[in-house]
Design an enzyme around this catalytic site. Structure first.
Site, mmCIF file in Angstrom:
data_model
loop_
_atom_site.group_PDB
_atom_site.id
_atom_site.type_symbol
_atom_site.label_atom_id
_atom_site.label_comp_id
_atom_site.label_asym_id
_atom_site.label_seq_id
_atom_site.Cartn_x
_atom_site.Cartn_y
_atom_site.Cartn_z
ATOM 1 N N LEU A 183 -15.373 -6.278 23.005
ATOM 2 C CA LEU A 183 -15.654 -4.666 23.390
ATOM 3 C C LEU A 183 -17.204 -4.590 23.778
ATOM 4 O O LEU A 183 -17.109 -3.626 24.916
ATOM 5 C CB LEU A 183 -15.476 -3.359 23.168
ATOM 6 C CG LEU A 183 -13.944 -2.947 22.607
ATOM 7 C CD1 LEU A 183 -13.748 -2.307 21.056
ATOM 8 C CD2 LEU A 183 -12.920 -3.052 23.958
ATOM 9 N N ASN A 184 -17.853 -5.591 23.521
ATOM 10 C CA ASN A 184 -18.817 -5.762 23.818
ATOM 11 C C ASN A 184 -18.884 -6.484 25.641
ATOM 12 O O ASN A 184 -20.216 -6.047 26.214
ATOM 13 C CB ASN A 184 -20.546 -5.757 23.194
ATOM 14 C CG ASN A 184 -20.844 -5.289 22.374
ATOM 15 O OD1 ASN A 184 -20.711 -4.089 22.211
ATOM 16 N ND2 ASN A 184 -19.969 -6.193 20.961
ATOM 17 N N ASN A 185 -18.398 -7.337 25.845
ATOM 18 C CA ASN A 185 -18.118 -7.527 27.047
ATOM 19 C C ASN A 185 -17.782 -7.085 28.330
ATOM 20 O O ASN A 185 -18.364 -7.651 29.285
ATOM 21 C CB ASN A 185 -16.641 -8.492 27.089
ATOM 22 C CG ASN A 185 -17.046 -9.697 26.198
ATOM 23 O OD1 ASN A 185 -17.572 -10.476 25.450
ATOM 24 N ND2 ASN A 185 -15.237 -9.950 25.394
ATOM 25 N N ASP A 244 -8.430 -0.676 33.043
ATOM 26 C CA ASP A 244 -7.268 -0.782 33.929
ATOM 27 C C ASP A 244 -5.844 -0.305 33.946
ATOM 28 O O ASP A 244 -5.577 -0.101 34.522
ATOM 29 C CB ASP A 244 -7.082 -2.463 33.073
ATOM 30 C CG ASP A 244 -6.541 -2.121 31.580
ATOM 31 O OD1 ASP A 244 -6.060 -1.228 30.791
ATOM 32 O OD2 ASP A 244 -6.009 -3.573 31.226
ATOM 33 N N ASP A 245 -5.756 0.835 32.838
ATOM 34 C CA ASP A 245 -4.916 2.110 33.063
ATOM 35 C C ASP A 245 -5.233 3.254 33.708
ATOM 36 O O ASP A 245 -4.612 3.994 33.541
ATOM 37 C CB ASP A 245 -3.598 2.008 31.707
ATOM 38 C CG ASP A 245 -4.733 2.652 30.641
ATOM 39 O OD1 ASP A 245 -6.550 2.368 31.062
ATOM 40 O OD2 ASP A 245 -4.462 3.225 29.713
ATOM 41 N N CYS A 271 -15.404 1.909 19.628
ATOM 42 C CA CYS A 271 -16.500 3.012 20.309
ATOM 43 C C CYS A 271 -18.157 2.935 21.501
ATOM 44 O O CYS A 271 -18.836 3.167 21.125
ATOM 45 C CB CYS A 271 -17.381 3.653 18.659
ATOM 46 S SG CYS A 271 -16.427 4.681 17.469
ATOM 47 N N ASP A 320 -18.157 3.100 24.685
ATOM 48 C CA ASP A 320 -18.584 3.793 25.296
ATOM 49 C C ASP A 320 -19.240 5.389 24.646
ATOM 50 O O ASP A 320 -20.128 5.869 25.540
ATOM 51 C CB ASP A 320 -17.055 4.437 25.613
ATOM 52 C CG ASP A 320 -16.176 4.833 24.262
ATOM 53 O OD1 ASP A 320 -16.216 4.666 23.401
ATOM 54 O OD2 ASP A 320 -14.904 5.527 24.655
ATOM 55 N N HIS A 354 -8.071 7.414 15.082
ATOM 56 C CA HIS A 354 -8.674 7.137 15.880
ATOM 57 C C HIS A 354 -10.350 8.299 15.677
ATOM 58 O O HIS A 354 -10.883 8.392 15.706
ATOM 59 C CB HIS A 354 -7.895 7.763 17.326
ATOM 60 C CG HIS A 354 -9.114 7.705 18.416
ATOM 61 N ND1 HIS A 354 -9.399 6.577 19.134
ATOM 62 C CD2 HIS A 354 -9.547 8.650 19.876
ATOM 63 C CE1 HIS A 354 -10.465 7.048 20.086
ATOM 64 N NE2 HIS A 354 -10.473 7.858 19.884
ATOM 65 N N LYS A 370 -12.288 7.864 12.973
ATOM 66 C CA LYS A 370 -13.101 6.908 13.289
ATOM 67 C C LYS A 370 -14.344 7.212 14.587
ATOM 68 O O LYS A 370 -15.400 6.465 13.827
ATOM 69 C CB LYS A 370 -12.414 5.284 13.901
ATOM 70 C CG LYS A 370 -11.294 4.537 12.907
ATOM 71 C CD LYS A 370 -10.684 3.897 13.287
ATOM 72 C CE LYS A 370 -9.551 2.516 12.569
ATOM 73 N NZ LYS A 370 -9.324 1.807 13.033
#
Length: 357
Positions: free
Chosen positions: A170-172, A190-191, A283, A285, A321, A324
């Site tokens: 996710l850091n990408n 993308d959604d 996380c 974001d 969710h 977390k």
């Protein structure tokens, strides 16, 4: 014997010989007949009032119907093939544009829809796809996407670039990008589809405060009960924002921020946070919201606007969710040693789309 009497009385009444059969009611009626103008005037006033009320009621019903049609078209039109266009766009091409940064993973059908939409927005200067699949995008997919961008672009064709990563991390999505022509980055999943007029309005809002985050998905935090003598912060979703009327984050699933934060996230933010995100696969974001708040000591800006989610489910639909997210928030705050987030209740609204202003 009774019948002739009744007939005689009725004959007397009909003939006007009322004196032989005095009745107060008949006398009162007779007096009213002597002043027909008063009776007619009162009836006319009542009739005018009645007709006026009906007219106003009918006008009110017609107004509500028209409002309902326009509201339905604006809210649900995109799903039915309708397109509601404003008389003029707030976007000024002379003031530059933005780079759309789309995060995707194994959802090519959604990616095609997303690219097609954002290529049609006049403010889009380039589209970068964060590709984290172990298999690189095929040549056929790239060619198809290039044709889509060419056919959908309304002005000059935006650049379409696939930023390929060898691992799923996710850091990408926040890696620095070389050769960007814009300072503004619109980070989006993308959604998620944001209508072009709404997106262009948010971009003008960001231009007034380019160091902060400007987005469509607000979230909040608040100090809850202490655990083991330590302060504990809770992460609040949309319903918490709605209930308390405040927020302190906007999620990077649909938000503008300055391109400089890509470099700060990757090279200057503590590596412990990036390692945490790699391990928990969640996380990133929240980490970006904390980073921007820590850099600016200012709140983000929430833009009111319809956001369409075209995917069937996401990570937020998982049962654990919320727990977390709570843990992420508190672990990141402990690494900062303070709470960088700043709460606000300010909301940017495009008044052209509001009934009352």
């Amino acid at each position: 014997m009774t019948t002739p009497s009744i007939i005689a009385i009725r004959d007397a009444e009909i003939s006007g010989n009322a004196g032989a059969f005095y009745s107060p009611a008949k006398e009162k009626a007779a007096n009213r007949d002597k002043s027909p103008f008063v009776f007619i005037h009162r009836f006319a006033v009542f009739r005018r009032l009645r007709n006026s009320f009906k007219f106003k009621l009918l006008l009110l019903v017609v107004l509500f119907v028209l409002c309902g049609v326009v509201l339905f078209a604006s809210k649900f039109g995109p799903y039915m093939g309708w397109h509601v266009h404003s008389s003029s766009s707030v976007f000024d091409s002379s003031r530059g544009g933005y780079t759309v940064l789309i995060n995707t993973w194994k959802r090519n059908s959604l990616l095609k829809q997303s690219i097609a939409h954002y290529a049609s927005c006049r403010g889009t200067d380039a589209i970068h796809v964060v590709w984290s699949d172990s298999d690189p995008p095929s040549d056929n997919l790239k060619a198809y996407m290039d044709n889509v961008v060419l056919s959908k672009s309304r002005t000059s064709k935006p650049d379409l670039i696939f930023d390929v990563n060898i691992e799923n991390n996710l850091n990408n999505r926040f890696k620095p990008i070389g050769d960007l022509r814009t300072d503004a980055i619109f980070s989006v999943d993308d959604d998620v589809i944001v209508p072009c007029d709404t997106l262009d309005f948010a971009f003008t809002v960001w231009q007034t405060a380019p160091s902060t985050m400007v987005g469509f998905v607000p979230r909040m935090h608040w100090l809850s009960e202490k655990q083991n003598g330590n302060s504990y912060n809770k992460y609040g979703g949309w319903w918490s924002v709605w209930w308390f009327g405040t927020y302190s984050m906007v999620l990077s699933k649909a938000a503008f921020f300055h391109q400089k934060y890509l470099d700060i996230y990757t090279t200057q933010m503590t590596a412990s946070i990036r390692d945490y995100i790699t391990r928990e696969r969640n996380c990133e974001d929240i980490a970006m919201s904390l980073l921007v708040a820590n850099s600016t000591s200012a709140p983000p800006i929430w833009v009111k606007g319809k956001v369409y989610e075209i995917g069937s489910f996401g990570i937020s639909s998982l049962n654990d969710h919320s727990s977390k997210r709570n843990k992420c928030l508190n672990d990141f705050i402990s690494l900062y040693g303070t709470v960088p987030l700043v709460s606000t209740n300010v909301k940017a609204v495009d008044s052209r789309n509001e009934w009352f202003w």
